[in-house]
Write a protein that holds these residues in place. Structure first.
Motif, PDB file in Angstrom:
ATOM      1  N   SER A 118       0.797  -1.221   0.000  1.00  0.00           N
ATOM      2  CA  SER A 118       0.000   0.000   0.000  1.00  0.00           C
ATOM      3  C   SER A 118       0.830   1.271   0.000  1.00  0.00           C
ATOM      4  O   SER A 118       0.310   2.346  -0.299  1.00  0.00           O
ATOM      5  CB  SER A 118      -0.935   0.005   1.217  1.00  0.00           C
ATOM      6  N   ASN A 119       2.114   1.176   0.347  1.00  0.00           N
ATOM      7  CA  ASN A 119       2.930   2.392   0.382  1.00  0.00           C
ATOM      8  C   ASN A 119       4.268   2.168  -0.313  1.00  0.00           C
ATOM      9  O   ASN A 119       4.689   1.033  -0.554  1.00  0.00           O
ATOM     10  CB  ASN A 119       3.123   2.884   1.820  1.00  0.00           C
ATOM     11  N   VAL A 120       4.924   3.261  -0.638  1.00  0.00           N
ATOM     12  CA  VAL A 120       6.150   3.237  -1.429  1.00  0.00           C
ATOM     13  C   VAL A 120       7.261   2.456  -0.730  1.00  0.00           C
ATOM     14  O   VAL A 120       7.964   1.653  -1.350  1.00  0.00           O
ATOM     15  CB  VAL A 120       6.598   4.680  -1.731  1.00  0.00           C
ATOM     16  N   ALA A 121       7.444   2.680   0.572  1.00  0.00           N
ATOM     17  CA  ALA A 121       8.526   2.009   1.295  1.00  0.00           C
ATOM     18  C   ALA A 121       8.338   0.494   1.289  1.00  0.00           C
ATOM     19  O   ALA A 121       9.282  -0.258   1.011  1.00  0.00           O
ATOM     20  CB  ALA A 121       8.605   2.529   2.726  1.00  0.00           C
ATOM     21  N   ASP A 122       7.129   0.039   1.600  1.00  0.00           N
ATOM     22  CA  ASP A 122       6.861  -1.398   1.595  1.00  0.00           C
ATOM     23  C   ASP A 122       7.048  -1.988   0.202  1.00  0.00           C
ATOM     24  O   ASP A 122       7.566  -3.099   0.050  1.00  0.00           O
ATOM     25  CB  ASP A 122       5.432  -1.672   2.067  1.00  0.00           C
ATOM     26  N   PHE A 123       6.607  -1.248  -0.816  1.00  0.00           N
ATOM     27  CA  PHE A 123       6.713  -1.736  -2.191  1.00  0.00           C
ATOM     28  C   PHE A 123       8.180  -1.945  -2.568  1.00  0.00           C
ATOM     29  O   PHE A 123       8.558  -2.997  -3.096  1.00  0.00           O
ATOM     30  CB  PHE A 123       6.047  -0.747  -3.151  1.00  0.00           C
ATOM     31  N   CYS A 124       9.007  -0.945  -2.297  1.00  0.00           N
ATOM     32  CA  CYS A 124      10.431  -1.066  -2.631  1.00  0.00           C
ATOM     33  C   CYS A 124      11.069  -2.226  -1.874  1.00  0.00           C
ATOM     34  O   CYS A 124      11.804  -3.035  -2.457  1.00  0.00           O
ATOM     35  CB  CYS A 124      11.157   0.235  -2.306  1.00  0.00           C
ATOM     36  N   LEU A 125      10.788  -2.320  -0.591  1.00  0.00           N
ATOM     37  CA  LEU A 125      11.408  -3.370   0.214  1.00  0.00           C
ATOM     38  C   LEU A 125      10.990  -4.754  -0.271  1.00  0.00           C
ATOM     39  O   LEU A 125      11.815  -5.680  -0.340  1.00  0.00           O
ATOM     40  CB  LEU A 125      11.028  -3.181   1.682  1.00  0.00           C
ATOM     41  N   GLU A 126       9.729  -4.910  -0.632  1.00  0.00           N
ATOM     42  CA  GLU A 126       9.259  -6.202  -1.126  1.00  0.00           C
ATOM     43  C   GLU A 126       9.910  -6.543  -2.461  1.00  0.00           C
ATOM     44  O   GLU A 126      10.260  -7.708  -2.716  1.00  0.00           O
ATOM     45  CB  GLU A 126       7.738  -6.186  -1.264  1.00  0.00           C
ATOM     46  N   MET A 127      10.104  -5.553  -3.326  1.00  0.00           N
ATOM     47  CA  MET A 127      10.797  -5.809  -4.589  1.00  0.00           C
ATOM     48  C   MET A 127      12.240  -6.246  -4.338  1.00  0.00           C
ATOM     49  O   MET A 127      12.733  -7.188  -4.977  1.00  0.00           O
ATOM     50  CB  MET A 127      10.769  -4.563  -5.467  1.00  0.00           C
ATOM     51  N   TYR A 128      12.917  -5.602  -3.404  1.00  0.00           N
ATOM     52  CA  TYR A 128      14.298  -5.987  -3.108  1.00  0.00           C
ATOM     53  C   TYR A 128      14.341  -7.416  -2.570  1.00  0.00           C
ATOM     54  O   TYR A 128      15.254  -8.187  -2.881  1.00  0.00           O
ATOM     55  CB  TYR A 128      14.926  -5.036  -2.089  1.00  0.00           C
ATOM     56  N   ARG A 129      13.339  -7.756  -1.758  1.00  0.00           N
ATOM     57  CA  ARG A 129      13.279  -9.116  -1.217  1.00  0.00           C
ATOM     58  C   ARG A 129      13.061 -10.127  -2.333  1.00  0.00           C
ATOM     59  O   ARG A 129      13.732 -11.171  -2.387  1.00  0.00           O
ATOM     60  CB  ARG A 129      12.154  -9.219  -0.185  1.00  0.00           C
ATOM     61  N   ARG A 130      12.127  -9.832  -3.236  1.00  0.00           N
ATOM     62  CA  ARG A 130      11.838 -10.752  -4.333  1.00  0.00           C
ATOM     63  C   ARG A 130      13.049 -10.934  -5.249  1.00  0.00           C
ATOM     64  O   ARG A 130      13.215 -11.994  -5.858  1.00  0.00           O
ATOM     65  CB  ARG A 130      10.642 -10.242  -5.145  1.00  0.00           C
ATOM     66  N   MET A 131      13.878  -9.921  -5.347  1.00  0.00           N
ATOM     67  CA  MET A 131      15.079 -10.007  -6.180  1.00  0.00           C
ATOM     68  C   MET A 131      16.212 -10.758  -5.486  1.00  0.00           C
ATOM     69  O   MET A 131      17.288 -10.930  -6.060  1.00  0.00           O
ATOM     70  CB  MET A 131      15.536  -8.599  -6.567  1.00  0.00           C
ATOM     71  N   GLY A 132      15.986 -11.191  -4.257  1.00  0.00           N
ATOM     72  CA  GLY A 132      16.987 -11.960  -3.530  1.00  0.00           C
ATOM     73  C   GLY A 132      18.039 -11.127  -2.833  1.00  0.00           C
ATOM     74  O   GLY A 132      18.998 -11.676  -2.276  1.00  0.00           O
ATOM     75  N   LEU A 133      17.868  -9.815  -2.808  1.00  0.00           N
ATOM     76  CA  LEU A 133      18.901  -8.948  -2.251  1.00  0.00           C
ATOM     77  C   LEU A 133      18.928  -8.949  -0.728  1.00  0.00           C
ATOM     78  O   LEU A 133      19.948  -8.599  -0.125  1.00  0.00           O
ATOM     79  CB  LEU A 133      18.702  -7.515  -2.760  1.00  0.00           C
ATOM     80  N   LEU A 134      17.826  -9.328  -0.099  1.00  0.00           N
ATOM     81  CA  LEU A 134      17.736  -9.228   1.362  1.00  0.00           C
ATOM     82  C   LEU A 134      17.929 -10.566   2.070  1.00  0.00           C
ATOM     83  O   LEU A 134      17.806 -10.628   3.295  1.00  0.00           O
ATOM     84  CB  LEU A 134      16.378  -8.637   1.760  1.00  0.00           C
ATOM     85  N   GLU A 135      18.248 -11.596   1.328  1.00  0.00           N
ATOM     86  CA  GLU A 135      18.389 -12.919   1.933  1.00  0.00           C
ATOM     87  C   GLU A 135      19.477 -12.910   3.007  1.00  0.00           C
ATOM     88  O   GLU A 135      20.614 -12.505   2.767  1.00  0.00           O
ATOM     89  CB  GLU A 135      18.730 -13.952   0.861  1.00  0.00           C
ATOM     90  N   GLY A 136      19.106 -13.341   4.212  1.00  0.00           N
ATOM     91  CA  GLY A 136      20.060 -13.411   5.307  1.00  0.00           C
ATOM     92  C   GLY A 136      20.336 -12.094   5.996  1.00  0.00           C
ATOM     93  O   GLY A 136      21.158 -12.041   6.920  1.00  0.00           O
ATOM     94  N   LEU A 137      19.673 -11.019   5.580  1.00  0.00           N
ATOM     95  CA  LEU A 137      19.879  -9.707   6.188  1.00  0.00           C
ATOM     96  C   LEU A 137      18.780  -9.417   7.210  1.00  0.00           C
ATOM     97  O   LEU A 137      17.633  -9.826   7.034  1.00  0.00           O
ATOM     98  CB  LEU A 137      19.853  -8.601   5.131  1.00  0.00           C
ATOM     99  N   ARG A 138      19.132  -8.708   8.261  1.00  0.00           N
ATOM    100  CA  ARG A 138      18.131  -8.175   9.191  1.00  0.00           C
ATOM    101  C   ARG A 138      17.826  -6.741   8.781  1.00  0.00           C
ATOM    102  O   ARG A 138      18.737  -5.938   8.597  1.00  0.00           O
ATOM    103  CB  ARG A 138      18.646  -8.227  10.630  1.00  0.00           C
TER     104      ARG A 138
END
Length: 255
Positions: A118-138
């Motif tokens: 619903s918001n820009v921040a969540d959208f960007c973060l979810e895209m980064y997650r789907r791209m595999g960039l956040l794997e293993g990160l807190r």
């Protein structure tokens, strides 16, 4: 050395992240392989500048570039709302999804279409997650009330306040809440009482504020951060330069 905490920070920087964010992540992962520990992504989604999410893509055939960004419901939200309060318009997502096959491979188009936030921040973060960039990160977010409540008080800061039906990020100065309209022009807005859970730092106080919660041992700094972070605020932190990368301000579109 105790348990290493390797940190880097970044605002939402496009629905496909800018390449300099990938360079920070790769530097952090390489350091983790050397010394162990955990990686923390300080996601500064309290920032309000709409230019941060401009996403520059290159046509897959002509190689011409295009700059895309979120659309916003109104001027106040665009200019002054923090990223976590800028709403994603369904019609914008549908329109942009139709354009993306010209610029990115099908799996990234699918990720974009499937992301429902619903918001820009969540959208960007979810895209980064789907791209595999956040794997293993807190991920620690500057917008979270719990994070803000734990952070040290700073003398220079913004306050999230309701204004004309939106949440805006107003600079607190001399007892006033101010919206920056460009140049030396400011708009004073009314405001009631506020506390730590409404406060986010300015650029110059951000590292000290963040570090009071995360307490990292190593920090991967971007090119501009090298110049404005006051390293005296964290004498025990080892600062690492992010990896060099070409087209650093263009979108990262690899899988």
């Amino acid at each position: 050395m105790g348990h290493p905490i390797i940190c880097f920070g970044q605002q939402p920087c496009g629905f496909f992240p800018k390449r300099f964010l990938f360079a920070k992540i790769s530097a952090a992962r390489r350091l983790q392989k050397e010394i162990g520990g955990e990686i923390v992504f300080f996601f500064h989604d309290s920032d309000h500048d709409p230019r941060e999410t401009i996403t520059i893509l290159r046509d897959r055939t002509s190689k011409q570039e295009v700059a895309l960004n979120f659309q916003f419901e109104n001027r106040i939200q665009k200019q002054f709302s923090p990223q976590y309060a800028k709403r994603v318009l369904p019609e914008w997502q549908e329109k942009t999804a139709r354009q993306l096959p010209n610029y990115v491979p099908p799996p990234l188009v699918a990720h974009f279409k499937e992301t429902k936030c619903s918001n820009v921040a969540d959208f960007c973060l979810e895209m980064y997650r789907r791209m595999g960039l956040l794997e293993g990160l807190r991920v620690e977010r500057s917008s979270m009330p719990e994070f803000r409540a734990r952070a040290v008080a700073v003398s220079d800061y913004f306050v999230d306040q309701p204004y004309e039906g939106e949440i805006v990020r107003a600079r607190y100065r001399d007892g006033k809440l101010l919206l920056h309209k460009g140049g030396n022009r400011f708009l004073e807005i009314p405001g009631g009482e506020f506390g730590p859970k409404q406060i986010s730092p300015t650029r110059d106080t951000r590292f000290r504020w963040m570090q009071s919660v995360i307490r990292c041992t190593h920090y991967v700094a971007g090119a501009s951060e090298q110049h404005y972070i006051n390293k005296a605020d964290a004498p025990n932190v080892k600062f690492i330069k992010r990896d060099e990368i070409s087209d650093f301000d263009r979108a990262y579109t690899e899988l």
